[in-house]
Design a protein around this motif. Structure first.
Motif, PDB file in Angstrom:
ATOM      1  N   VAL A 163       4.645  36.855  33.618  1.00  0.00           N
ATOM      2  CA  VAL A 163       4.652  36.703  35.073  1.00  0.00           C
ATOM      3  C   VAL A 163       6.030  36.164  35.438  1.00  0.00           C
ATOM      4  O   VAL A 163       6.790  35.726  34.566  1.00  0.00           O
ATOM      5  N   LEU A 164       6.378  36.206  36.702  1.00  0.00           N
ATOM      6  CA  LEU A 164       7.626  35.592  37.136  1.00  0.00           C
ATOM      7  C   LEU A 164       7.470  34.080  37.132  1.00  0.00           C
ATOM      8  O   LEU A 164       6.422  33.556  37.521  1.00  0.00           O
ATOM      9  N   ALA A 165       8.501  33.391  36.708  1.00  0.00           N
ATOM     10  CA  ALA A 165       8.434  31.933  36.625  1.00  0.00           C
ATOM     11  C   ALA A 165       8.226  31.288  37.995  1.00  0.00           C
ATOM     12  O   ALA A 165       7.640  30.204  38.092  1.00  0.00           O
ATOM     13  N   LYS A 166       8.697  31.942  39.051  1.00  0.00           N
ATOM     14  CA  LYS A 166       8.533  31.383  40.389  1.00  0.00           C
ATOM     15  C   LYS A 166       7.119  31.551  40.931  1.00  0.00           C
ATOM     16  O   LYS A 166       6.778  30.969  41.971  1.00  0.00           O
ATOM     17  N   SER A 167       6.302  32.345  40.248  1.00  0.00           N
ATOM     18  CA  SER A 167       4.910  32.531  40.688  1.00  0.00           C
ATOM     19  C   SER A 167       4.091  31.306  40.307  1.00  0.00           C
ATOM     20  O   SER A 167       4.485  30.530  39.425  1.00  0.00           O
ATOM     21  N   PRO A 168       2.926  31.127  40.905  1.00  0.00           N
ATOM     22  CA  PRO A 168       2.109  29.959  40.583  1.00  0.00           C
ATOM     23  C   PRO A 168       1.247  30.139  39.342  1.00  0.00           C
ATOM     24  O   PRO A 168       0.615  29.184  38.883  1.00  0.00           O
ATOM     25  N   TYR A 169       1.230  31.335  38.746  1.00  0.00           N
ATOM     26  CA  TYR A 169       0.266  31.648  37.695  1.00  0.00           C
ATOM     27  C   TYR A 169       0.648  31.019  36.349  1.00  0.00           C
ATOM     28  O   TYR A 169       1.754  31.197  35.853  1.00  0.00           O
ATOM     29  N   GLN A 170      -0.318  30.294  35.790  1.00  0.00           N
ATOM     30  CA  GLN A 170      -0.104  29.632  34.508  1.00  0.00           C
ATOM     31  C   GLN A 170      -1.004  30.202  33.412  1.00  0.00           C
ATOM     32  O   GLN A 170      -0.749  30.001  32.232  1.00  0.00           O
ATOM     33  N   LYS A 171      -2.066  30.877  33.804  1.00  0.00           N
ATOM     34  CA  LYS A 171      -2.971  31.495  32.835  1.00  0.00           C
ATOM     35  C   LYS A 171      -3.572  32.752  33.437  1.00  0.00           C
ATOM     36  O   LYS A 171      -3.590  32.924  34.668  1.00  0.00           O
ATOM     37  N   ILE A 172      -4.055  33.620  32.583  1.00  0.00           N
ATOM     38  CA  ILE A 172      -4.506  34.943  33.011  1.00  0.00           C
ATOM     39  C   ILE A 172      -5.654  34.861  34.011  1.00  0.00           C
ATOM     40  O   ILE A 172      -5.755  35.696  34.918  1.00  0.00           O
ATOM     41  N   GLU A 173      -6.499  33.847  33.866  1.00  0.00           N
ATOM     42  CA  GLU A 173      -7.659  33.736  34.759  1.00  0.00           C
ATOM     43  C   GLU A 173      -7.255  33.568  36.224  1.00  0.00           C
ATOM     44  O   GLU A 173      -8.053  33.848  37.131  1.00  0.00           O
ATOM     45  N   GLU A 174      -6.042  33.119  36.473  1.00  0.00           N
ATOM     46  CA  GLU A 174      -5.574  32.896  37.836  1.00  0.00           C
ATOM     47  C   GLU A 174      -5.082  34.180  38.514  1.00  0.00           C
ATOM     48  O   GLU A 174      -4.706  34.168  39.680  1.00  0.00           O
ATOM     49  N   LEU A 175      -5.101  35.300  37.772  1.00  0.00           N
ATOM     50  CA  LEU A 175      -4.568  36.551  38.302  1.00  0.00           C
ATOM     51  C   LEU A 175      -5.655  37.516  38.782  1.00  0.00           C
ATOM     52  O   LEU A 175      -5.376  38.690  39.009  1.00  0.00           O
ATOM     53  N   LYS A 176      -6.864  37.023  38.961  1.00  0.00           N
ATOM     54  CA  LYS A 176      -7.945  37.873  39.456  1.00  0.00           C
ATOM     55  C   LYS A 176      -7.548  38.450  40.825  1.00  0.00           C
ATOM     56  O   LYS A 176      -7.081  37.726  41.713  1.00  0.00           O
ATOM     57  N   GLY A 177      -7.709  39.771  40.959  1.00  0.00           N
ATOM     58  CA  GLY A 177      -7.376  40.419  42.220  1.00  0.00           C
ATOM     59  C   GLY A 177      -5.905  40.758  42.374  1.00  0.00           C
ATOM     60  O   GLY A 177      -5.488  41.251  43.434  1.00  0.00           O
ATOM     61  N   LYS A 178      -5.105  40.514  41.342  1.00  0.00           N
ATOM     62  CA  LYS A 178      -3.679  40.821  41.395  1.00  0.00           C
ATOM     63  C   LYS A 178      -3.392  42.148  40.682  1.00  0.00           C
ATOM     64  O   LYS A 178      -4.285  42.774  40.122  1.00  0.00           O
ATOM     65  N   ALA A 179      -2.121  42.578  40.677  1.00  0.00           N
ATOM     66  CA  ALA A 179      -1.734  43.868  40.099  1.00  0.00           C
ATOM     67  C   ALA A 179      -1.182  43.682  38.684  1.00  0.00           C
ATOM     68  O   ALA A 179      -0.371  42.796  38.427  1.00  0.00           O
ATOM     69  N   MET A 180      -1.634  44.550  37.767  1.00  0.00           N
ATOM     70  CA  MET A 180      -1.281  44.461  36.349  1.00  0.00           C
ATOM     71  C   MET A 180      -0.590  45.740  35.883  1.00  0.00           C
ATOM     72  O   MET A 180      -1.035  46.842  36.196  1.00  0.00           O
ATOM     73  N   ALA A 181       0.512  45.598  35.130  1.00  0.00           N
ATOM     74  CA  ALA A 181       1.205  46.754  34.561  1.00  0.00           C
ATOM     75  C   ALA A 181       0.994  46.816  33.053  1.00  0.00           C
ATOM     76  O   ALA A 181       1.373  45.890  32.329  1.00  0.00           O
ATOM     77  N   PHE A 182       0.368  47.905  32.596  1.00  0.00           N
ATOM     78  CA  PHE A 182       0.346  48.238  31.183  1.00  0.00           C
ATOM     79  C   PHE A 182       1.545  49.159  30.933  1.00  0.00           C
ATOM     80  O   PHE A 182       2.280  49.492  31.859  1.00  0.00           O
ATOM     81  N   VAL A 183       1.733  49.587  29.692  1.00  0.00           N
ATOM     82  CA  VAL A 183       2.911  50.388  29.366  1.00  0.00           C
ATOM     83  C   VAL A 183       2.583  51.873  29.241  1.00  0.00           C
ATOM     84  O   VAL A 183       3.015  52.696  30.033  1.00  0.00           O
ATOM     85  N   ASP A 184       1.817  52.212  28.216  1.00  0.00           N
ATOM     86  CA  ASP A 184       1.480  53.604  27.908  1.00  0.00           C
ATOM     87  C   ASP A 184       0.091  53.581  27.280  1.00  0.00           C
ATOM     88  O   ASP A 184      -0.239  52.646  26.540  1.00  0.00           O
ATOM     89  N   PRO A 185      -0.751  54.581  27.526  1.00  0.00           N
ATOM     90  CA  PRO A 185      -2.106  54.564  26.965  1.00  0.00           C
ATOM     91  C   PRO A 185      -2.136  54.417  25.448  1.00  0.00           C
ATOM     92  O   PRO A 185      -3.077  53.845  24.896  1.00  0.00           O
ATOM     93  N   ASN A 186      -1.095  54.926  24.749  1.00  0.00           N
ATOM     94  CA  ASN A 186      -1.055  54.842  23.290  1.00  0.00           C
ATOM     95  C   ASN A 186      -0.127  53.755  22.773  1.00  0.00           C
ATOM     96  O   ASN A 186       0.228  53.745  21.595  1.00  0.00           O
TER      97      ASN A 186
END
Length: 309
Positions: A125-148
């Motif tokens: 995550v960006l350091a300037k964001s408030p997120y410290q753990k994954i549970e705090e990102l509910k409802g946010k946008a997530m980027a994976f890389v490639d299906p494989n």
């Protein structure tokens, strides 16, 4: 009775037979294709790999052509069709190739600077964001890389499942960025709130390589640093990426390919160091069986997909 003369004749015959076999495969394979998937933009991938491919051509005595594949699926299908003779896989994509019956054999593995043969999947995550753990990102946008991708999809989903998180339900949006660089760029530009990526060590990751090339900028145009990013979750270790050749290549050709790779760090040090920015130790031998656990991981992710379909 063995004499010096008979030994010399025997050696000469063996050398002649070996040369004949080499000439035989060179006539059958006047060109070999070596495929890689870009972890960076295509031009950067060519700059990184072409000098090594030139070395490989010289060592094998036959033309080797670099192919920058669009994604891991293209490498798998290229080897299935026999159009790609040597491939640089991610662990999960190699496992996928084996699962779907591609006749390919791992022969060399990346080795980290500390001698280890593994890496990690991390969530940035960006350091300037408030997120410290994954549970705090509910409802946010997530980027994976490639299906494989192992570190960019399979392992992140495995880690999230162990936490009881279904990413397609937990996040408001999940996207496949297409490459590790694109995932970090999406995070840096604010398109997503969290991104999966690969990480070896604090000074050796896709992020640090992008920073070293000046690819990441703040809104005011100033360069970003490692301090602008925060890792909020790191996976268990993943076995490093393999190099694999087609199983049905002539034995002498496969031996020559393996020898060229395993000697590259000595014979072609500058171009070898270019591949990892001087971070990696020489390649070491590896076998298909070393990826059995990765096959289990990929099959686990497949089962997750089946449950949702």
């Amino acid at each position: 009775m063995l004499t010096r003369r008979t030994l010399m004749i025997g050696s000469a015959l063996a050398l002649t037979a070996s040369a004949a076999r080499a000439q035989d495969w060179k006539s059958k394979y006047p060109e070999l294709v070596f495929a890689v998937v870009p972890a960076e933009n295509a031009s950067g991938t060519v700059d990184r790999w072409q000098p090594f491919v030139d070395y490989l051509s010289k060592e094998l005595g036959t033309k080797v052509t670099l192919r920058v594949a669009n994604d891991y699926a293209a490498v798998i299908e290229g080897q299935r069709a026999g159009n790609i003779h040597i491939a640089y896989y991610g662990p999960a994509s190699f496992a996928r190739a084996r699962i779907v019956g591609v006749k390919t054999d791992a022969f060399a593995i990346d080795v980290n600077g500390d001698g280890s043969k593994g890496y990690y999947s991390v969530f940035y995550v960006l350091a300037k964001s408030p997120y410290q753990k994954i549970e705090e990102l509910k409802g946010k946008a997530m980027a994976f890389v490639d299906p494989n991708s192992t570190s960019g999809n399979s392992m992140p989903r495995f880690v999230l499942d162990r936490m009881g998180i279904d990413p397609d339900q937990f996040f408001s949006k999940t996207v496949f960025a297409g490459s590790h660089e694109n995932a970090v760029l999406a995070l840096a530009q604010g398109t997503v709130d969290v991104a999966a990526n690969w990480w070896n060590a604090p000074d050796d990751s896709n992020l640090t390589r992008m920073l070293n090339k000046g690819m990441l900028k703040n809104a005011d145009g100033s360069p970003m640093t490692k301090d602008d990013f925060r890792i909020i979750l790191k996976s268990d270790i993943i076995i490093n990426s393999p190099y694999a050749y087609l199983s049905d290549l002539p034995h002498d050709l496969k031996a020559a390919i393996a020898k060229a790779f395993l000697e590259a760090a000595t014979k072609d040090k500058a171009d070898y160091d270019r591949l990892s920015d001087g971070k990696n130790r020489p390649w070491q031998p590896v076998a298909n069986a070393d990826y059995d656990k990765t096959i289990e991981l990929v099959k686990f992710v497949d089962e997750l997909r089946k449950k949702k379909s």
